[in-house]
Motif scaffolding. Structure first.
Motif, PDB file in Angstrom:
ATOM      1  N   TRP A  22       0.822  -1.226   0.000  1.00 40.57           N
ATOM      2  CA  TRP A  22       0.000   0.000   0.000  1.00 40.57           C
ATOM      3  C   TRP A  22       0.849   1.266   0.000  1.00 40.57           C
ATOM      4  CZ3 TRP A  22      -4.228  -1.488   4.214  1.00 40.57           C
ATOM      5  CH2 TRP A  22      -4.931  -2.606   3.755  1.00 40.57           C
ATOM      6  N   LYS A  23       2.143   1.113   0.119  1.00 36.34           N
ATOM      7  CA  LYS A  23       3.072   2.259   0.119  1.00 36.34           C
ATOM      8  C   LYS A  23       2.608   3.307   1.132  1.00 36.34           C
ATOM      9  CE  LYS A  23       3.999   1.291  -4.716  1.00 36.34           C
ATOM     10  NZ  LYS A  23       4.736   1.660  -5.883  1.00 36.34           N
ATOM     11  N   MET A  24       2.809   4.603   0.841  1.00 30.82           N
ATOM     12  CA  MET A  24       2.436   5.634   1.814  1.00 30.82           C
ATOM     13  C   MET A  24       1.012   6.116   1.517  1.00 30.82           C
ATOM     14  SD  MET A  24       4.643   8.942   3.044  1.00 30.82           S
ATOM     15  CE  MET A  24       4.061  10.073   1.784  1.00 30.82           C
ATOM     16  N   ILE A  73       7.120   0.030 -12.439  1.00 31.50           N
ATOM     17  CA  ILE A  73       6.467   0.295 -11.151  1.00 31.50           C
ATOM     18  C   ILE A  73       5.723   1.626 -11.185  1.00 31.50           C
ATOM     19  CG2 ILE A  73       6.834   0.671  -8.684  1.00 31.50           C
ATOM     20  CD1 ILE A  73       9.203  -1.191  -8.824  1.00 31.50           C
ATOM     21  N   GLY A  74       4.427   1.539 -10.994  1.00 27.61           N
ATOM     22  CA  GLY A  74       3.597   2.739 -10.902  1.00 27.61           C
ATOM     23  C   GLY A  74       3.444   3.496 -12.213  1.00 27.61           C
ATOM     24  N   THR A  75       3.858   2.890 -13.318  1.00 26.34           N
ATOM     25  CA  THR A  75       3.827   3.604 -14.599  1.00 26.34           C
ATOM     26  C   THR A  75       2.623   3.215 -15.453  1.00 26.34           C
ATOM     27  OG1 THR A  75       5.163   1.853 -15.597  1.00 26.34           O
ATOM     28  CG2 THR A  75       6.350   3.777 -14.726  1.00 26.34           C
ATOM     29  N   TYR A 125      10.476  -9.922  -8.606  1.00 24.53           N
ATOM     30  CA  TYR A 125      11.101  -9.260  -9.760  1.00 24.53           C
ATOM     31  C   TYR A 125      10.249  -8.051 -10.116  1.00 24.53           C
ATOM     32  CZ  TYR A 125      12.277  -8.068 -14.529  1.00 24.53           C
ATOM     33  OH  TYR A 125      12.618  -7.358 -15.654  1.00 24.53           O
ATOM     34  N   GLU A 126      10.839  -6.880  -9.931  1.00 24.35           N
ATOM     35  CA  GLU A 126      10.110  -5.641 -10.180  1.00 24.35           C
ATOM     36  C   GLU A 126      10.932  -4.725 -11.085  1.00 24.35           C
ATOM     37  OE1 GLU A 126       6.912  -4.922  -7.045  1.00 24.35           O
ATOM     38  OE2 GLU A 126       8.693  -3.875  -6.373  1.00 24.35           O
ATOM     39  N   PRO A 127      10.725  -4.811 -12.403  1.00 30.08           N
ATOM     40  CA  PRO A 127      11.445  -3.884 -13.277  1.00 30.08           C
ATOM     41  C   PRO A 127      11.071  -2.451 -12.874  1.00 30.08           C
ATOM     42  CG  PRO A 127       9.779  -5.161 -14.509  1.00 30.08           C
ATOM     43  CD  PRO A 127       9.770  -5.676 -13.124  1.00 30.08           C
TER      44      PRO A 127
HETATM   45  C1  PEP Z   1       5.188  -1.948  -6.102  1.00 34.49           C
HETATM   46  O1  PEP Z   1       5.082  -0.960  -5.416  1.00 34.49           O
HETATM   47  O2  PEP Z   1       5.882  -2.874  -5.697  1.00 34.49           O
HETATM   48  C2  PEP Z   1       4.483  -1.997  -7.383  1.00 34.49           C
HETATM   49  C3  PEP Z   1       4.678  -3.027  -8.155  1.00 34.49           C
HETATM   50  O3  PEP Z   1       3.666  -0.937  -7.689  1.00 34.49           O
HETATM   51  P1  PEP Z   1       2.612  -0.872  -8.916  1.00 34.49           P
HETATM   52  O4  PEP Z   1       1.805  -2.138  -8.884  1.00 34.49           O
HETATM   53  O5  PEP Z   1       1.773   0.332  -8.633  1.00 34.49           O
HETATM   54  O6  PEP Z   1       3.399  -0.761 -10.165  1.00 34.49           O
END
Ligand code: PEP
Length: 256
Positions: free
Chosen positions: A10-12, A174-176, A168-170
């Motif tokens: 959920w991040k901030m 992320i968030g794009t 694995y998070e390119p």
């Molecule tokens: C993340 O914060 O790890 C992430 C993958 O975010 P999002 O799903 O919004 O790209």
């Protein structure tokens, strides 16, 4: 068919009230769809961790944290220790997220210390790794992934490897709203599985390798159906109860 973990980061976002609402929605879904085989995890901000821990304590919903410090206690203003999180009911802790690597300058040495401390406390680290767009464009993706894994998993034994979740998070996804393509995910996850097996032996077959980066209810089927994808680490879409639960439903099609 394979193990699956659907994890919400959920991040901030969300105050205590909003966190409770969201978790109640997810619990409602889990009640009406009992016998879910996928594991489901939420990682709220620290301010909500205790309250959410109280709500989920007799349920199947797992509680995670988004960060921790490796020391147990002491003069580390603003930091949160692993025993503090454990007391709240936390079972998983995200480390090495690209936002922490880039905005808060966390390096592999620090991430490794956190990872080893989490294992020592018998909790599960979710280790995030991934390349930036520049690194991908320069053909360095696999070197970056190998380098991060080597450094972040330094000191981990063959017996401990299946207690770690790798995400694995390119970074560019992320968030794009731009997820990696199916081919990119297949290639990266196969590479990571083989790397883990080469380093740690057969136990590495049961390591959960999650995909993260703009995973949503729209692309969940395409990505979660991939052989070496054991679920997702989900940011934006995990803040909407219906989207998150729809992803869980998709995971159910491929879980053992
Ligand atoms: C993340 O914060 O790890 C992430 C993958 O975010 P999002 O799903 O919004 O790209």
């Amino acid at each position: 068919m394979k193990n699956m973990l659907i994890a919400g980061n959920w991040k901030m976002n969300t105050n205590v009230f909003e966190s409770q609402k969201l978790v109640e929605y997810i619990l409602g879904f889990m009640k009406t769809n009992d016998n879910l085989k996928s594991r489901v995890l939420v990682c709220p901000p620290f301010t909500s961790v205790y309250a959410i821990g109280q709500i989920v304590k007799n349920s199947e919903l797992l509680l995670g944290a988004q960060n921790c410090y490796f020391e147990e206690k002491g003069a580390f203003t603003g930091e949160i220790s692993i025993p503090m999180l454990e007391y709240c009911g936390v079972s998983h802790i995200i480390i090495g997220h690209s936002e922490r690597r880039s905005y808060f300058k966390e390096d592999d040495e620090l991430i490794n210390k956190k990872l080893l401390a989490i294992l020592e406390h018998h909790l599960t680290p979710i280790l995030c790794i991934g390349e930036t767009l520049d690194e991908r464009n320069q053909g360095k993706t696999f070197d970056v992934l190998k380098n991060q894994l080597d450094k972040d998993l330094s000191g981990v034994s063959k017996e401990q490897i299946d207690r770690i979740v790798v995400a694995y998070e390119p970074v560019w996804a992320i968030g794009t709203g731009i997820s990696a393509t199916r081919e990119q995910v297949v290639e990266a996850h196969n590479f990571l599985r083989q790397l883990l097996i080469d380093k740690f032996g057969e136990n590495a077959n049961s390591v959960y390798i999650l995909y993260g980066g703009s995973l949503s209810e729209k692309n969940a089927d395409e990505i979660l159906s991939i052989e070496n994808v054991n679920g997702g680490l989900i940011g934006g879409a995990s803040l909407k109860g219906d989207s998150f639960c729809s992803i869980i439903q998709t995971a159910e099609k491929y879980v053992v």
